[in-house]
Design a protein around this motif. Structure first.
Motif, PDB file in Angstrom:
ATOM      1  N   UNK A  24       0.843  -1.203   0.000  1.00 29.09           N
ATOM      2  CA  UNK A  24       0.000   0.000   0.000  1.00 29.09           C
ATOM      3  C   UNK A  24       0.874   1.247   0.000  1.00 29.09           C
ATOM      4  N   UNK A  25       1.892   1.259   0.856  1.00 29.20           N
ATOM      5  CA  UNK A  25       2.796   2.410   0.930  1.00 29.20           C
ATOM      6  C   UNK A  25       3.503   2.620  -0.408  1.00 29.20           C
ATOM      7  N   UNK A  26       3.943   1.527  -1.024  1.00 23.44           N
ATOM      8  CA  UNK A  26       4.639   1.641  -2.308  1.00 23.44           C
ATOM      9  C   UNK A  26       3.710   2.197  -3.388  1.00 23.44           C
ATOM     10  N   UNK A  27       2.463   1.719  -3.425  1.00 24.87           N
ATOM     11  CA  UNK A  27       1.497   2.199  -4.414  1.00 24.87           C
ATOM     12  C   UNK A  27       1.224   3.696  -4.262  1.00 24.87           C
ATOM     13  N   UNK A  28       1.190   4.165  -3.005  1.00 26.98           N
ATOM     14  CA  UNK A  28       0.881   5.568  -2.745  1.00 26.98           C
ATOM     15  C   UNK A  28       2.120   6.456  -2.811  1.00 26.98           C
ATOM     16  N   UNK A  29       3.289   5.846  -3.028  1.00 28.21           N
ATOM     17  CA  UNK A  29       4.520   6.620  -3.155  1.00 28.21           C
ATOM     18  C   UNK A  29       5.011   7.213  -1.856  1.00 28.21           C
ATOM     19  N   UNK A  30       4.762   6.517  -0.740  1.00 31.53           N
ATOM     20  CA  UNK A  30       5.200   7.001   0.577  1.00 31.53           C
ATOM     21  C   UNK A  30       5.955   5.883   1.285  1.00 31.53           C
ATOM     22  N   UNK A  31       6.684   6.250   2.324  1.00 30.95           N
ATOM     23  CA  UNK A  31       7.390   5.249   3.118  1.00 30.95           C
ATOM     24  C   UNK A  31       6.408   4.541   4.041  1.00 30.95           C
ATOM     25  N   UNK A  32       6.774   3.367   4.493  1.00 31.21           N
ATOM     26  CA  UNK A  32       5.927   2.614   5.424  1.00 31.21           C
ATOM     27  C   UNK A  32       5.752   3.397   6.724  1.00 31.21           C
ATOM     28  N   UNK A  33       6.833   4.041   7.182  1.00 28.65           N
ATOM     29  CA  UNK A  33       6.742   4.800   8.432  1.00 28.65           C
ATOM     30  C   UNK A  33       5.773   5.971   8.296  1.00 28.65           C
ATOM     31  N   UNK A  34       5.793   6.640   7.124  1.00 28.70           N
ATOM     32  CA  UNK A  34       4.862   7.752   6.907  1.00 28.70           C
ATOM     33  C   UNK A  34       3.431   7.228   6.802  1.00 28.70           C
ATOM     34  N   UNK A  35       3.274   6.088   6.159  1.00 28.24           N
ATOM     35  CA  UNK A  35       1.965   5.441   6.068  1.00 28.24           C
ATOM     36  C   UNK A  35       1.404   5.183   7.465  1.00 28.24           C
ATOM     37  N   UNK A  36       2.235   4.623   8.330  1.00 30.10           N
ATOM     38  CA  UNK A  36       1.807   4.341   9.711  1.00 30.10           C
ATOM     39  C   UNK A  36       1.496   5.619  10.476  1.00 30.10           C
TER      40      UNK A  36
END
Length: 308
Positions: A222-234
């Motif tokens: 999900x983070x990769x699809x949205x172009x963000x880091x996993x930490x930012x996603x969280x």
């Protein structure tokens, strides 16, 4: 309970529309309309539900956490769980009000409610314009004496969902007035939430039963699809919804697992596969970690409850 959705045989479907599952639970408490005299004085109290308080005629003075609000006809108050409040006539004259207390398990709805700092919504405003017509519908249904109890309850539940749909729409429009940065986080969290729901809304079947890979579509994807880091996603998701994406996903999967386990015709092995687990043992361990009992024990509890 119906069996879980399985895709049609390849080539048999010409057109298909998949609608989102509806899993929101709404509980209504203490719904009433009351006309009171000019010496009405309700003492300070609090409760664990949200309260919508609407004045039909006259004037009410509501004191919430030490702050007084004068409610005129057509004005609406939103009181949050745990807030101390009391009410009386604002001018020594009779007044009429309608009140309902509610709980709802929708995270987006609760997040928006938590962001609203406003307590008093005046007649003719954005929120009251959206909500008041449905409040009058609820009042009409509640006052009808010629309905059977189950019909009236179903009609009230239907109106309640319409009420909360209108309220959510109004709250979403209010969110647009947030700062650009805040609104951007809100929108991003919404997109993450939609993808998490999509994970649970589809069947998880491996194309190769002998694969040794344990990788499934998840938070990293999900983070990769949205172009963000996993930490930012969280971080963004927790800021809006008050919990991590993984915790939210776990709630969704647990809810789905309980629904499937309630059907005694579905083998636990099938449920495990549908929910994307590599084997039944992994599913059983995870379910017990979430629910405190094994899938089989939970199924027995449901069966015992249904037989009473």
């Amino acid at each position: 309970m119906a069996a879980p959705y399985l895709p049609p045989v390849l080539g048999s479907s010409l057109q298909e529309f998949m609608f989102p599952n509806v899993k929101t639970t709404v509980n209504l408490f203490g719904v009433h309309m009351r006309q009171v005299d000019g010496v009405w004085d309700y003492p300070v109290h609090e409760h664990s539900q949200y309260e919508i308080n609407y004045v039909l005629d006259g004037e009410q003075q509501m004191t919430i956490n030490g702050t007084s609000y004068v409610q005129q006809a057509g004005d609406l108050l939103l009181i949050r769980p745990g807030e101390e409040h009391s009410s009386r006539s604002a001018n020594g004259q009779p007044f009429t009000y309608f009140c309902l207390h509610f709980n709802i398990d929708d995270h987006l709805f609760l997040s928006l409610l938590g962001r609203m700092k406003q307590v008093l919504f005046p007649s003719g405003g954005l929120l009251t314009t959206q909500v008041v017509p449905v409040l009058h519908k609820l009042i009409t249904i509640a006052g009808e004496d010629d309905e059977t109890s189950i019909v009236k309850r179903m009609r009230m539940q239907s109106a309640a969902f319409e009420l909360f749909g209108n309220l959510l729409e109004a709250l979403s429009q209010e969110a647009i007035s947030l700062s650009a940065d805040s609104y951007e986080r809100f929108e991003l969290a919404n997109r993450i939430r939609s993808r998490l729901q999509a994970i649970v809304g589809q069947t998880f079947k491996r194309s190769d039963e002998h694969t040794t890979s344990d990788k499934h579509y998840g938070i990293d994807d999900i983070a990769e699809e949205l172009g963000i880091s996993v930490s930012h996603c969280n971080r963004v998701f927790r800021h809006v919804y008050g919990q991590s994406p993984r915790a939210y996903l776990s709630e969704l999967v647990l809810h789905e697992a309980k629904l499937l386990l309630a059907d005694p015709q579905l083998p636990v092995q099938t449920i495990s596969s549908v929910l994307g687990y590599r084997d039944i043992a992994h599913f059983s361990r995870q379910f017990k970690r979430w629910a405190g009992v094994s899938p089989s024990d939970y199924r027995r509890q449901v069966a015992d409850t249904m037989s009473r």
